[in-house]
Design a protein around this motif. Structure first.
Motif, mmCIF file in Angstrom:
data_model
loop_
_atom_site.group_PDB
_atom_site.id
_atom_site.type_symbol
_atom_site.label_atom_id
_atom_site.label_comp_id
_atom_site.label_asym_id
_atom_site.label_seq_id
_atom_site.Cartn_x
_atom_site.Cartn_y
_atom_site.Cartn_z
ATOM 1 N N ASP A 62 -5.866 0.414 3.230
ATOM 2 C CA ASP A 62 -6.619 1.479 2.553
ATOM 3 C C ASP A 62 -5.791 2.758 2.587
ATOM 4 N N ILE A 63 -5.022 2.986 1.541
ATOM 5 C CA ILE A 63 -4.178 4.170 1.485
ATOM 6 C C ILE A 63 -5.069 5.414 1.372
ATOM 7 N N SER A 64 -4.782 6.429 2.180
ATOM 8 C CA SER A 64 -5.618 7.631 2.221
ATOM 9 C C SER A 64 -5.499 8.429 0.928
ATOM 10 N N GLU A 65 -6.503 9.279 0.697
ATOM 11 C CA GLU A 65 -6.481 10.152 -0.479
ATOM 12 C C GLU A 65 -5.315 11.141 -0.401
ATOM 13 N N THR A 66 -4.899 11.495 0.820
ATOM 14 C CA THR A 66 -3.763 12.400 0.978
ATOM 15 C C THR A 66 -2.518 11.825 0.324
ATOM 16 N N SER A 67 -2.216 10.565 0.643
ATOM 17 C CA SER A 67 -1.037 9.914 0.055
ATOM 18 C C SER A 67 -1.234 9.652 -1.431
ATOM 19 N N ARG A 68 -2.431 9.229 -1.823
ATOM 20 C CA ARG A 68 -2.689 8.944 -3.238
ATOM 21 C C ARG A 68 -2.478 10.204 -4.087
ATOM 22 N N ASP A 69 -3.019 11.326 -3.619
ATOM 23 C CA ASP A 69 -2.860 12.569 -4.362
ATOM 24 C C ASP A 69 -1.392 12.994 -4.402
ATOM 25 N N TYR A 70 -0.703 12.818 -3.285
ATOM 26 C CA TYR A 70 0.707 13.210 -3.232
ATOM 27 C C TYR A 70 1.539 12.350 -4.187
ATOM 28 N N LEU A 71 1.328 11.045 -4.147
ATOM 29 C CA LEU A 71 2.108 10.140 -4.994
ATOM 30 C C LEU A 71 1.776 10.320 -6.469
ATOM 31 N N ALA A 72 0.536 10.721 -6.750
ATOM 32 C CA ALA A 72 0.150 10.942 -8.153
ATOM 33 C C ALA A 72 0.908 12.118 -8.753
ATOM 34 N N GLY A 73 1.402 13.017 -7.908
ATOM 35 C CA GLY A 73 2.121 14.182 -8.404
ATOM 36 C C GLY A 73 3.632 14.027 -8.421
ATOM 37 N N LEU A 74 4.142 12.828 -8.115
ATOM 38 C CA LEU A 74 5.590 12.617 -8.121
ATOM 39 C C LEU A 74 6.170 12.821 -9.517
ATOM 40 N N GLU A 75 7.311 13.490 -9.579
ATOM 41 C CA GLU A 75 8.015 13.687 -10.842
ATOM 42 C C GLU A 75 9.393 13.042 -10.838
ATOM 43 N N ASP A 76 9.998 12.888 -9.645
ATOM 44 C CA ASP A 76 11.308 12.248 -9.525
ATOM 45 C C ASP A 76 11.147 10.815 -9.042
ATOM 46 N N ASP A 77 12.074 9.962 -9.434
ATOM 47 C CA ASP A 77 12.058 8.564 -9.010
ATOM 48 C C ASP A 77 12.532 8.453 -7.561
ATOM 49 N N VAL A 78 11.826 7.645 -6.785
ATOM 50 C CA VAL A 78 12.153 7.429 -5.381
ATOM 51 C C VAL A 78 12.309 5.930 -5.149
ATOM 52 N N GLU A 79 13.389 5.545 -4.461
ATOM 53 C CA GLU A 79 13.641 4.132 -4.191
ATOM 54 C C GLU A 79 13.387 3.826 -2.716
ATOM 55 N N ILE A 80 12.689 2.728 -2.460
ATOM 56 C CA ILE A 80 12.414 2.265 -1.097
ATOM 57 C C ILE A 80 13.221 0.999 -0.865
ATOM 58 N N HIS A 81 14.194 1.061 0.055
ATOM 59 C CA HIS A 81 15.082 -0.059 0.334
ATOM 60 C C HIS A 81 14.695 -0.645 1.691
ATOM 61 N N VAL A 82 14.271 -1.888 1.717
ATOM 62 C CA VAL A 82 13.881 -2.560 2.955
ATOM 63 C C VAL A 82 15.035 -3.453 3.372
ATOM 64 N N LEU A 83 15.714 -3.083 4.442
ATOM 65 C CA LEU A 83 16.923 -3.793 4.867
ATOM 66 C C LEU A 83 16.583 -4.823 5.930
ATOM 67 N N THR A 84 15.994 -5.916 5.484
ATOM 68 C CA THR A 84 15.648 -7.025 6.366
ATOM 69 C C THR A 84 15.359 -8.240 5.509
ATOM 70 N N ASN A 85 15.188 -9.381 6.161
ATOM 71 C CA ASN A 85 14.834 -10.602 5.448
ATOM 72 C C ASN A 85 13.334 -10.578 5.144
ATOM 73 N N GLU A 86 12.985 -10.558 3.875
ATOM 74 C CA GLU A 86 11.581 -10.473 3.485
ATOM 75 C C GLU A 86 10.770 -11.650 4.011
ATOM 76 N N GLU A 87 11.397 -12.830 4.103
ATOM 77 C CA GLU A 87 10.671 -14.029 4.523
ATOM 78 C C GLU A 87 10.235 -13.957 5.984
ATOM 79 N N THR A 88 10.974 -13.231 6.804
ATOM 80 C CA THR A 88 10.641 -13.151 8.235
ATOM 81 C C THR A 88 9.894 -11.880 8.592
ATOM 82 N N LEU A 89 9.739 -10.975 7.632
ATOM 83 C CA LEU A 89 9.043 -9.719 7.899
ATOM 84 C C LEU A 89 7.544 -9.958 8.040
ATOM 85 N N ASP A 90 6.909 -9.211 8.931
ATOM 86 C CA ASP A 90 5.461 -9.314 9.139
ATOM 87 C C ASP A 90 4.744 -9.218 7.794
#
Length: 472
Positions: A62-90
């Motif tokens: 349940d993402i909070s309204e704080t994050s939802r409101d913040y992300l709704a106002g994004l204007e620049d592209d942001v990349e999230i890089h997860v450096l691990t094996n996806e198959e073994t990640l929780d």
């Protein structure tokens, strides 16, 4: 006259009917298959946040309204890089990241296994099992360890060998990292030493870190006063008084537009210079420990829930159902400040059924302030702020660890940063993975109803029914 073979005609008609019925059934089946395929294709296009229901007791998705409101106002592209094996990640982290990135078209998510592509570690200058957040528009990078997302009880692990999860902190870490690559703002807060102060808890310091604020310590006498880069001075629960020189330093700092938070010691100690600091800004400390008999927790008047005024900017992050819990607090009243340019407002007060208790023979009833802020506009761009709390309860670990559903830390972080125009007001607490407990502000009529009235009514009803049946 030709004789009609009725049996043959009936068989032929039945055959034609069965053929038509079979063709209809086959067509209907094919239509149903096509409808199911189309429905599944449409469902595949639905964002992860809508496609699955969060049935976890903790609500980690349940993402909070704080994050939802913040992300709704994004204007620049942001990349999230997860450096691990996806198959073994929780799997909880995998699903959370998918739900989170679906909240904005400006977010992208990619997994890279450093075992397969080891060069990715040197590219970002991090180790394996790290989440890296980058923004090409700003050229900034933030990162954090994946292991930091799910916290666990270290004492339980070291003493008993049991891995007991305590919280899920993915949202706070990720939103903070995104804000960091977009703003690049950094500030420094100092906490004083030399007066037997209680150090600001590590967990609170981590909350400041996620706002890109560093927390340092300073002794005003031995470190040549308040540092030039001090954005906020925190004086937390001192039981020894300020020296005269220190009082002058703090008053000069405020007069130039500085910001100070003073958390009083929850004990009866004589601190005249601290009292002078408060009186200068329109707050007069009363003798005694506060006991609120109307808002005490479990009938304990010294552990109480103050009333919150969210119209004051220091507390306007709270909701109407937010709860603040204080313990062994001092109280004060609002008076005329030393200058008419100073404006003082209370945002935490007791009920009228409250006493300032020195001892059993000295108890003064009244409504007292336990949280207030004094502001003074120095110039068009600078405003001094002195925020005073009656105790360190807001950041006392015994309070916020024992009562996971109170909003003490949120209030403290907000009141500390509300005066920073260039710091995003992002305050997100980790989601507790512990078994929740109910915190009832006051038993009162409800305790009487469920403990006495309802059981008594059921007993009386049962007795009447028994007597009625006995007479039949």
């Amino acid at each position: 006259m030709e004789r009609i073979d009725w049996k043959r005609s009936l068989r032929e008609a039945a055959g034609r009917h069965a053929s038509r019925r079979g063709a209809f059934s086959a067509g209907l089946t094919a239509l149903a298959v096509v409808a199911v395929l189309v429905f599944n294709l449409l469902l595949a296009q639905i964002p992860e946040q809508w496609a699955q229901i969060d049935l976890t007791g903790s609500g980690i998705y349940d993402i909070s309204e704080t994050s939802r409101d913040y992300l709704a106002g994004l204007e620049d592209d942001v990349e999230i890089h997860v450096l691990t094996n996806e198959e073994t990640l929780d799997s909880r982290i995998v699903r959370f990241l998918s739900i989170y990135t679906d909240l904005s078209d400006h977010l992208s998510l990619e997994y890279t296994d450093p075992t397969v592509y080891p060069s990715v570690l040197s590219e970002y200058g991090v180790e394996a099992d790290t989440i890296v957040v980058t923004c090409e528009a700003t050229g900034r990078q933030e990162s954090f360890d994946i292991d930091d997302i799910i916290g666990f009880d270290m004492m339980s692990y070291y003493y008993y060998g049991t891995y007991r999860e305590t919280d899920f902190d993915g949202e706070s870490l990720l939103t903070s990292a995104i804000d960091g690559v977009l703003t690049g703002t950094t500030r420094t807060i100092y906490e004083t030493t030399g007066h037997n102060e209680t150090a600001v808890p590590i967990s609170v310091g981590e909350r400041f870190t996620r706002l890109h604020i560093s927390l340092e310590r300073v002794n005003l006498l031995t470190d040549s006063g308040i540092p030039d880069d001090c954005s906020l001075l925190i004086i937390n629960e001192p039981d020894r008084d300020l020296a005269d020189d220190e009082l002058d330093m703090i008053l000069d700092y405020l007069a130039q537009g500085g910001q100070v938070i003073y958390n009083m010691a929850g004990e009866l100690v004589d601190l005249p210079n601290f009292n002078t600091l408060c009186e200068t800004y329109g707050m007069s400390v009363v003798d005694g420990i506060i006991g609120d008999f109307a808002q005490g927790y479990q009938k304990n008047p010294t552990l109480f829930f103050p009333e919150v005024n969210t119209s004051v900017d220091s507390a306007n992050n709270l909701m109407s159902n937010s709860m603040i819990l204080f313990n062994y607090s001092r109280g004060f009243t609002l008076t005329e400040p030393s200058r008419n340019t100073i404006k003082v407002q209370s945002f935490l007060t007791t009920s009228s059924d409250c006493y300032a208790v020195v001892d059993k023979d000295h108890m003064i009833q009244g409504s007292y302030v336990v949280g207030a802020v004094a502001t003074e506009e120095i110039d068009e761009d600078t405003t001094a702020r002195l925020t005073v709390y009656g105790a360190d309860s807001l950041i006392n670990s015994d309070i916020y660890n024992g009562f996971s559903n109170v909003d003490n830390v949120d209030l403290f972080i907000h009141s500390a940063t509300v005066g920073f125009d260039d710091v995003s007001a992002i305050s997100i607490e980790p989601v507790s993975l512990l078994t929740p407990t109910n915190t009832i502000t006051s038993g009162g009529i409800w305790g009487l109803l469920f403990i006495l009235v309802i059981p008594a009514a059921l007993l009386i009803y049962g007795f009447v029914r028994w007597m009625h049946r006995r007479k039949l």
